[in-house]
Design a protein around this motif. Structure first.
Motif, PDB file in Angstrom:
ATOM      1  N   MET A  42      21.597 -20.191  16.801  1.00 20.04           N
ATOM      2  CA  MET A  42      21.941 -18.885  17.371  1.00 20.04           C
ATOM      3  C   MET A  42      20.743 -18.216  18.053  1.00 20.04           C
ATOM      4  SD  MET A  42      25.128 -18.520  16.628  1.00 20.04           S
ATOM      5  CE  MET A  42      25.469 -16.780  16.774  1.00 20.04           C
ATOM      6  N   TYR A  43      19.563 -18.784  17.871  1.00 17.71           N
ATOM      7  CA  TYR A  43      18.324 -18.132  18.303  1.00 17.71           C
ATOM      8  C   TYR A  43      18.332 -17.781  19.791  1.00 17.71           C
ATOM      9  CZ  TYR A  43      13.482 -17.326  19.494  1.00 17.71           C
ATOM     10  OH  TYR A  43      12.340 -16.769  19.992  1.00 17.71           O
ATOM     11  N   GLU A  44      18.549 -18.756  20.651  1.00 15.24           N
ATOM     12  CA  GLU A  44      18.425 -18.517  22.092  1.00 15.24           C
ATOM     13  C   GLU A  44      19.424 -17.462  22.575  1.00 15.24           C
ATOM     14  OE1 GLU A  44      18.446 -20.896  26.346  1.00 15.24           O
ATOM     15  OE2 GLU A  44      18.358 -22.049  24.486  1.00 15.24           O
ATOM     16  N   ARG A  45      20.662 -17.568  22.164  1.00 17.13           N
ATOM     17  CA  ARG A  45      21.672 -16.590  22.573  1.00 17.13           C
ATOM     18  C   ARG A  45      21.310 -15.194  22.069  1.00 17.13           C
ATOM     19  NH1 ARG A  45      25.869 -13.702  20.910  1.00 17.13           N
ATOM     20  NH2 ARG A  45      25.958 -14.427  18.774  1.00 17.13           N
ATOM     21  N   SER A  46      20.858 -15.125  20.818  1.00 16.28           N
ATOM     22  CA  SER A  46      20.547 -13.829  20.212  1.00 16.28           C
ATOM     23  C   SER A  46      19.346 -13.162  20.875  1.00 16.28           C
ATOM     24  CB  SER A  46      20.304 -13.997  18.711  1.00 16.28           C
ATOM     25  OG  SER A  46      21.479 -14.441  18.079  1.00 16.28           O
ATOM     26  N   VAL A  47      18.284 -13.916  21.109  1.00 20.55           N
ATOM     27  CA  VAL A  47      17.085 -13.319  21.711  1.00 20.55           C
ATOM     28  C   VAL A  47      17.381 -12.859  23.140  1.00 20.55           C
ATOM     29  CG1 VAL A  47      15.937 -15.405  22.602  1.00 20.55           C
ATOM     30  CG2 VAL A  47      14.571 -13.472  21.807  1.00 20.55           C
ATOM     31  N   ASN A  48      18.164 -13.625  23.871  1.00 17.52           N
ATOM     32  CA  ASN A  48      18.518 -13.225  25.234  1.00 17.52           C
ATOM     33  C   ASN A  48      19.418 -11.994  25.240  1.00 17.52           C
ATOM     34  OD1 ASN A  48      17.006 -15.191  26.591  1.00 17.52           O
ATOM     35  ND2 ASN A  48      18.635 -16.702  26.378  1.00 17.52           N
ATOM     36  N   GLU A  49      20.365 -11.934  24.316  1.00 21.15           N
ATOM     37  CA  GLU A  49      21.256 -10.775  24.233  1.00 21.15           C
ATOM     38  C   GLU A  49      20.484  -9.527  23.801  1.00 21.15           C
ATOM     39  OE1 GLU A  49      24.871  -8.770  24.698  1.00 21.15           O
ATOM     40  OE2 GLU A  49      24.227 -10.741  25.382  1.00 21.15           O
ATOM     41  N   LEU A  50      19.561  -9.673  22.856  1.00 22.42           N
ATOM     42  CA  LEU A  50      18.727  -8.531  22.448  1.00 22.42           C
ATOM     43  C   LEU A  50      17.882  -8.034  23.616  1.00 22.42           C
ATOM     44  CD1 LEU A  50      17.622  -9.668  18.902  1.00 22.42           C
ATOM     45  CD2 LEU A  50      18.838  -7.543  19.442  1.00 22.42           C
ATOM     46  N   PHE A  51      17.307  -8.967  24.363  1.00 23.44           N
ATOM     47  CA  PHE A  51      16.530  -8.584  25.538  1.00 23.44           C
ATOM     48  C   PHE A  51      17.399  -7.767  26.497  1.00 23.44           C
ATOM     49  CE2 PHE A  51      15.205  -9.222  29.907  1.00 23.44           C
ATOM     50  CZ  PHE A  51      13.867  -8.879  29.849  1.00 23.44           C
ATOM     51  N   ARG A  52      18.620  -8.232  26.747  1.00 28.39           N
ATOM     52  CA  ARG A  52      19.540  -7.542  27.657  1.00 28.39           C
ATOM     53  C   ARG A  52      19.874  -6.143  27.142  1.00 28.39           C
ATOM     54  NH1 ARG A  52      24.535  -6.225  28.271  1.00 28.39           N
ATOM     55  NH2 ARG A  52      25.310  -7.196  26.381  1.00 28.39           N
ATOM     56  N   ILE A  53      20.120  -6.028  25.842  1.00 28.44           N
ATOM     57  CA  ILE A  53      20.442  -4.725  25.247  1.00 28.44           C
ATOM     58  C   ILE A  53      19.295  -3.744  25.445  1.00 28.44           C
ATOM     59  CG2 ILE A  53      20.685  -3.556  23.004  1.00 28.44           C
ATOM     60  CD1 ILE A  53      22.575  -5.864  22.191  1.00 28.44           C
ATOM     61  N   PHE A  54      18.073  -4.168  25.133  1.00 26.86           N
ATOM     62  CA  PHE A  54      16.943  -3.247  25.267  1.00 26.86           C
ATOM     63  C   PHE A  54      16.637  -2.937  26.728  1.00 26.86           C
ATOM     64  CE2 PHE A  54      16.435  -4.369  20.834  1.00 26.86           C
ATOM     65  CZ  PHE A  54      16.216  -3.115  20.294  1.00 26.86           C
ATOM     66  N   HIS A  55      16.872  -3.891  27.607  1.00 27.32           N
ATOM     67  CA  HIS A  55      16.719  -3.628  29.039  1.00 27.32           C
ATOM     68  C   HIS A  55      17.718  -2.556  29.481  1.00 27.32           C
ATOM     69  CE1 HIS A  55      15.934  -4.323  33.273  1.00 27.32           C
ATOM     70  NE2 HIS A  55      17.238  -4.343  33.444  1.00 27.32           N
ATOM     71  N   ASN A  56      18.967  -2.690  29.044  1.00 31.62           N
ATOM     72  CA  ASN A  56      20.001  -1.716  29.408  1.00 31.62           C
ATOM     73  C   ASN A  56      19.707  -0.333  28.843  1.00 31.62           C
ATOM     74  OD1 ASN A  56      21.398  -3.657  30.849  1.00 31.62           O
ATOM     75  ND2 ASN A  56      22.873  -4.067  29.219  1.00 31.62           N
ATOM     76  N   ILE A  57      19.251  -0.288  27.597  1.00 32.63           N
ATOM     77  CA  ILE A  57      18.907   1.007  26.992  1.00 32.63           C
ATOM     78  C   ILE A  57      17.736   1.634  27.745  1.00 32.63           C
ATOM     79  CG2 ILE A  57      17.981   2.154  24.939  1.00 32.63           C
ATOM     80  CD1 ILE A  57      19.647   0.169  23.249  1.00 32.63           C
ATOM     81  N   LYS A  58      16.738   0.825  28.081  1.00 25.32           N
ATOM     82  CA  LYS A  58      15.582   1.335  28.830  1.00 25.32           C
ATOM     83  C   LYS A  58      16.027   1.924  30.160  1.00 25.32           C
ATOM     84  CE  LYS A  58      13.294  -1.245  31.526  1.00 25.32           C
ATOM     85  NZ  LYS A  58      12.523  -2.299  32.161  1.00 25.32           N
ATOM     86  N   SER A  59      16.848   1.201  30.874  1.00 26.94           N
ATOM     87  CA  SER A  59      17.291   1.656  32.191  1.00 26.94           C
ATOM     88  C   SER A  59      18.131   2.928  32.098  1.00 26.94           C
ATOM     89  CB  SER A  59      18.106   0.558  32.883  1.00 26.94           C
ATOM     90  OG  SER A  59      17.316  -0.582  33.080  1.00 26.94           O
ATOM     91  N   ALA A  60      19.115   2.926  31.213  1.00 27.83           N
ATOM     92  CA  ALA A  60      20.018   4.070  31.109  1.00 27.83           C
ATOM     93  C   ALA A  60      19.297   5.311  30.580  1.00 27.83           C
ATOM     94  CB  ALA A  60      21.208   3.723  30.218  1.00 27.83           C
ATOM     95  N   SER A  61      18.483   5.136  29.554  1.00 29.94           N
ATOM     96  CA  SER A  61      17.780   6.291  28.999  1.00 29.94           C
ATOM     97  C   SER A  61      16.714   6.798  29.971  1.00 29.94           C
ATOM     98  CB  SER A  61      17.185   5.981  27.627  1.00 29.94           C
ATOM     99  OG  SER A  61      16.271   4.907  27.685  1.00 29.94           O
ATOM    100  N   GLY A  62      16.146   5.907  30.760  1.00 30.34           N
ATOM    101  CA  GLY A  62      15.213   6.334  31.798  1.00 30.34           C
ATOM    102  C   GLY A  62      15.916   7.173  32.856  1.00 30.34           C
ATOM    103  N   TYR A  63      17.087   6.721  33.284  1.00 37.08           N
ATOM    104  CA  TYR A  63      17.875   7.473  34.261  1.00 37.08           C
ATOM    105  C   TYR A  63      18.228   8.855  33.724  1.00 37.08           C
ATOM    106  CZ  TYR A  63      21.779   8.924  37.173  1.00 37.08           C
ATOM    107  OH  TYR A  63      22.614   9.658  37.988  1.00 37.08           O
ATOM    108  N   LEU A  64      18.583   8.917  32.429  1.00 35.71           N
ATOM    109  CA  LEU A  64      18.973  10.184  31.812  1.00 35.71           C
ATOM    110  C   LEU A  64      17.769  11.004  31.337  1.00 35.71           C
ATOM    111  CD1 LEU A  64      22.069   8.946  29.777  1.00 35.71           C
ATOM    112  CD2 LEU A  64      22.075  10.319  31.881  1.00 35.71           C
ATOM    113  N   LYS A  65      16.577  10.499  31.610  1.00 40.16           N
ATOM    114  CA  LYS A  65      15.324  11.196  31.277  1.00 40.16           C
ATOM    115  C   LYS A  65      15.155  11.430  29.773  1.00 40.16           C
ATOM    116  CE  LYS A  65      14.957  13.436  35.801  1.00 40.16           C
ATOM    117  NZ  LYS A  65      15.828  12.585  36.501  1.00 40.16           N
ATOM    118  N   ILE A  66      15.586  10.428  28.995  1.00 42.16           N
ATOM    119  CA  ILE A  66      15.353  10.450  27.545  1.00 42.16           C
ATOM    120  C   ILE A  66      14.091   9.619  27.330  1.00 42.16           C
ATOM    121  CG2 ILE A  66      16.349  10.110  25.254  1.00 42.16           C
ATOM    122  CD1 ILE A  66      19.107   9.875  26.618  1.00 42.16           C
TER     123      ILE A  66
END
Length: 134
Positions: A42-66
């Motif tokens: 499960m390692y490769e799928r999980s690490v890639n999905e976690l990366f995607r989640i944190f990338h999305n949170i970074k982008s969205a929270s940056g846009y919303l100025k959090i």
């Protein structure tokens, strides 16, 4: 006035609501992905999905100025990039650190839900685990 009120006064309600829905789902999904990092199949799928989640949170929270959320998400995203490109597994220390990170994002989800100010980042989260002993 809490962070949700600030968001509602500065951004379209639909954008804020969509962010909160997606953010909540990503936070709910984090812990199982982190635990799955210890499973070789499960390692490769999980690490890639976690990366995607944190990338999305970074982008969205940056846009919303959090800023606080965007900065921690960027820090974790950078760390996950190193992990996914340079390591075939992670150690228990890294898993525990990521679980603590997940807890921080869950606290922020509750802060948003209850229209509180965002809780302060726990400084222990800013100390990277030993990535070399994987």
């Amino acid at each position: 006035m809490g962070v949700r009120s600030d968001l509602d006064s500065n951004f379209d309600y639909e954008i804020v609501d969509e962010f909160l829905d997606h953010y909540s789902m990503m936070v709910d999904f984090m812990e199982s992905l982190i635990i799955d990092l210890s499973k070789p199949n499960m390692y490769e799928r999980s690490v890639n999905e976690l990366f995607r989640i944190f990338h999305n949170i970074k982008s969205a929270s940056g846009y919303l100025k959090i800023a606080q959320m965007a900065k921690l998400a960027a820090f974790v995203e950078d760390t996950l990039e190193v992990i996914r490109t340079e390591h075939k597994s992670v150690n228990e220390e890294t898993i525990n650190w990521l679980l603590s990170i997940s807890d921080m994002f869950a606290i922020w989800r509750d802060d948003l839900k209850h229209d509180n100010e965002l809780s302060h980042i726990k400084y222990s989260l800013l100390k990277l685990p030993d990535l070399e002993n994987s």
